[in-house]
Design an enzyme around this catalytic site. Structure first.
Site, PDB file in Angstrom:
ATOM      1  N   PHE A  12       0.818  -1.212   0.000  1.00 12.82           N
ATOM      2  CA  PHE A  12       0.000   0.000   0.000  1.00 12.82           C
ATOM      3  C   PHE A  12       0.852   1.264   0.000  1.00 12.82           C
ATOM      4  O   PHE A  12       0.863   2.034  -0.973  1.00 12.82           O
ATOM      5  CB  PHE A  12      -0.937  -0.063   1.213  1.00 12.82           C
ATOM      6  CG  PHE A  12      -1.537   1.247   1.638  1.00 12.82           C
ATOM      7  CD1 PHE A  12      -2.092   2.114   0.709  1.00 12.82           C
ATOM      8  CD2 PHE A  12      -1.565   1.602   2.974  1.00 12.82           C
ATOM      9  CE1 PHE A  12      -2.655   3.322   1.112  1.00 12.82           C
ATOM     10  CE2 PHE A  12      -2.126   2.796   3.388  1.00 12.82           C
ATOM     11  CZ  PHE A  12      -2.665   3.666   2.454  1.00 12.82           C
ATOM     12  N   ASP A  32      10.139  -7.484  -2.566  1.00 12.88           N
ATOM     13  CA  ASP A  32       8.820  -7.788  -2.009  1.00 12.88           C
ATOM     14  C   ASP A  32       8.500  -9.245  -2.303  1.00 12.88           C
ATOM     15  O   ASP A  32       8.667  -9.699  -3.437  1.00 12.88           O
ATOM     16  CB  ASP A  32       7.760  -6.874  -2.641  1.00 12.88           C
ATOM     17  CG  ASP A  32       6.479  -6.802  -1.835  1.00 12.88           C
ATOM     18  OD1 ASP A  32       5.904  -7.866  -1.538  1.00 12.88           O
ATOM     19  OD2 ASP A  32       6.044  -5.681  -1.504  1.00 12.88           O
ATOM     20  N   TYR A 142       4.320  -6.852  17.942  1.00 13.49           N
ATOM     21  CA  TYR A 142       4.545  -6.036  16.748  1.00 13.49           C
ATOM     22  C   TYR A 142       5.249  -4.731  17.099  1.00 13.49           C
ATOM     23  O   TYR A 142       6.266  -4.371  16.493  1.00 13.49           O
ATOM     24  CB  TYR A 142       3.210  -5.754  16.056  1.00 13.49           C
ATOM     25  CG  TYR A 142       3.282  -4.659  15.014  1.00 13.49           C
ATOM     26  CD1 TYR A 142       3.893  -4.889  13.785  1.00 13.49           C
ATOM     27  CD2 TYR A 142       2.750  -3.397  15.273  1.00 13.49           C
ATOM     28  CE1 TYR A 142       3.966  -3.885  12.828  1.00 13.49           C
ATOM     29  CE2 TYR A 142       2.823  -2.391  14.321  1.00 13.49           C
ATOM     30  CZ  TYR A 142       3.424  -2.631  13.107  1.00 13.49           C
ATOM     31  OH  TYR A 142       3.505  -1.631  12.175  1.00 13.49           O
ATOM     32  N   LYS A 146       9.181  -3.519  16.226  1.00 12.36           N
ATOM     33  CA  LYS A 146       9.499  -2.254  15.558  1.00 12.36           C
ATOM     34  C   LYS A 146      10.488  -1.441  16.388  1.00 12.36           C
ATOM     35  O   LYS A 146      11.436  -0.848  15.842  1.00 12.36           O
ATOM     36  CB  LYS A 146       8.220  -1.448  15.314  1.00 12.36           C
ATOM     37  CG  LYS A 146       7.346  -1.982  14.199  1.00 12.36           C
ATOM     38  CD  LYS A 146       7.976  -1.739  12.830  1.00 12.36           C
ATOM     39  CE  LYS A 146       7.028  -2.007  11.698  1.00 12.36           C
ATOM     40  NZ  LYS A 146       7.609  -1.715  10.372  1.00 12.36           N
TER      41      LYS A 146
END
Length: 308
Positions: A12, A32, A142, A146
């Site tokens: 996105f 990717d 998550y 990060k």
């Protein structure tokens, strides 16, 4: 011509960054695995390498191309998945990022710009909008992965001289966002409304987030590329918007009355979030340009065009 590598470039946000870099006449490489990214999003002038950021053979990309900068967006992005599968989340977001960073150092990449998270980095902060100086309080694997990746970027900058910068994004939304994921309520709700289905809200709907349009996120990436600053920056609007308010915006755009279905709240769901972006405005000259009303209109219109 500068060569840049964009991990997650079929996704996105990544696909818009690819478009922007090509508009700047950069040579763009995409790394990717297409697990969530889409070929249809890829600019025809970009060169795709369908590989996982954890694989050893990504070295071939760095060997064959004189890469100036890596924009690192690839990763596991599902908070609930991370709670159920913390080892997989860490494998992708920490070890995968380490693999990218090691390749950068080994092959003389000048700079690495990392897409981090601001939306869940600070937990239920007592200061809102929340500045970068507020102690991180990751409440999910998550967010923890990060934050760990951010620390590794700092390590590689201090130890190896790699220029690094982490962008802690708020909740980014816009056209091309996957409405099938857990995040991206604007996309999820838009698709529901277009299909004449009832949007689902977990809890009362008073929980707030800081929603920013995707083009503003791309502006931040490009300013980060142009700058000499390091460290981390919040990137958002500084404004709280509740889920019920998102429904109201969409109702006006769609021209219909929308009554969401309320179901049980999610245990541990963050109640409030908004980012203080004073630092990036001061250092990089960045500020959001697209209002929430305009951004929701653009997003809904795009989803509507996709089903026609």
């Amino acid at each position: 011509m500068q060569t840049v590598l964009i991990t997650g470039g079929a996704g996105f946000i990544g696909s818009y960054l690819v478009d922007a870099c090509i508009a700047r006449h950069y040579r763009v490489l995409i790394l990717d695995d297409l697990s969530t990214g889409k070929r249809t999003h890829i600019h025809k002038q970009a060169l795709l390498f369908q590989k996982d950021i954890r694989w050893n053979d990504i070295e071939e990309i760095f060997q064959a191309h004189d890469i100036d900068t890596v924009f690192h967006l690839a990763g596991q992005k599902n908070v609930r998945f991370s709670v159920d599968n913390p080892h997989i989340d860490a494998d992708i977001n920490i070890l995968g990022s380490l693999n990218i960073l090691q390749m950068c150092v080994q092959y003389g990449v000048r700079k690495c710009i990392f897409a981090s998270t601001g939306g869940v980095m600070y937990g239920d902060a007592k200061i809102i909008p929340t500045p970068e100086s507020y102690p991180p309080q990751p409440i999910s694997p998550y967010a923890l992965s990060k934050l760990t990746a951010e620390h590794y970027l700092d390590f590689f900058r201090q130890t190896h001289g790699l220029q690094t910068l982490s962008l802690r994004f708020a909740n980014v939304y816009g056209p091309r966002q996957d409405p099938g994921g857990e995040s991206g309520v604007v996309a999820i709700f838009s698709q529901k409304i277009i299909k004449d289905e009832q949007p689902v809200i977990y809890g009362a709907g008073h929980q707030t987030r800081d929603y920013m349009f995707v083009s503003d996120a791309i502006d931040a990436f490009l300013l980060a590329y142009d700058s000499q600053y390091t460290g981390c920056y919040n990137v958002g609007t500084g404004k709280e918007t509740s889920l019920l308010e998102i429904i109201q915006y969409l109702s006006r755009v769609a021209g219909v009355s929308i009554t969401p279905k309320h179901t049980a709240g999610i245990l541990g769901d963050q109640l409030r979030s908004a980012l203080d972006c004073t630092r990036i405005q001061s250092d990089l000259g960045w500020k959001p340009r697209v209002s929430l009303e305009e951004g929701i209109h653009r997003t809904f219109s795009w989803f509507l065009s996709e089903v026609r």
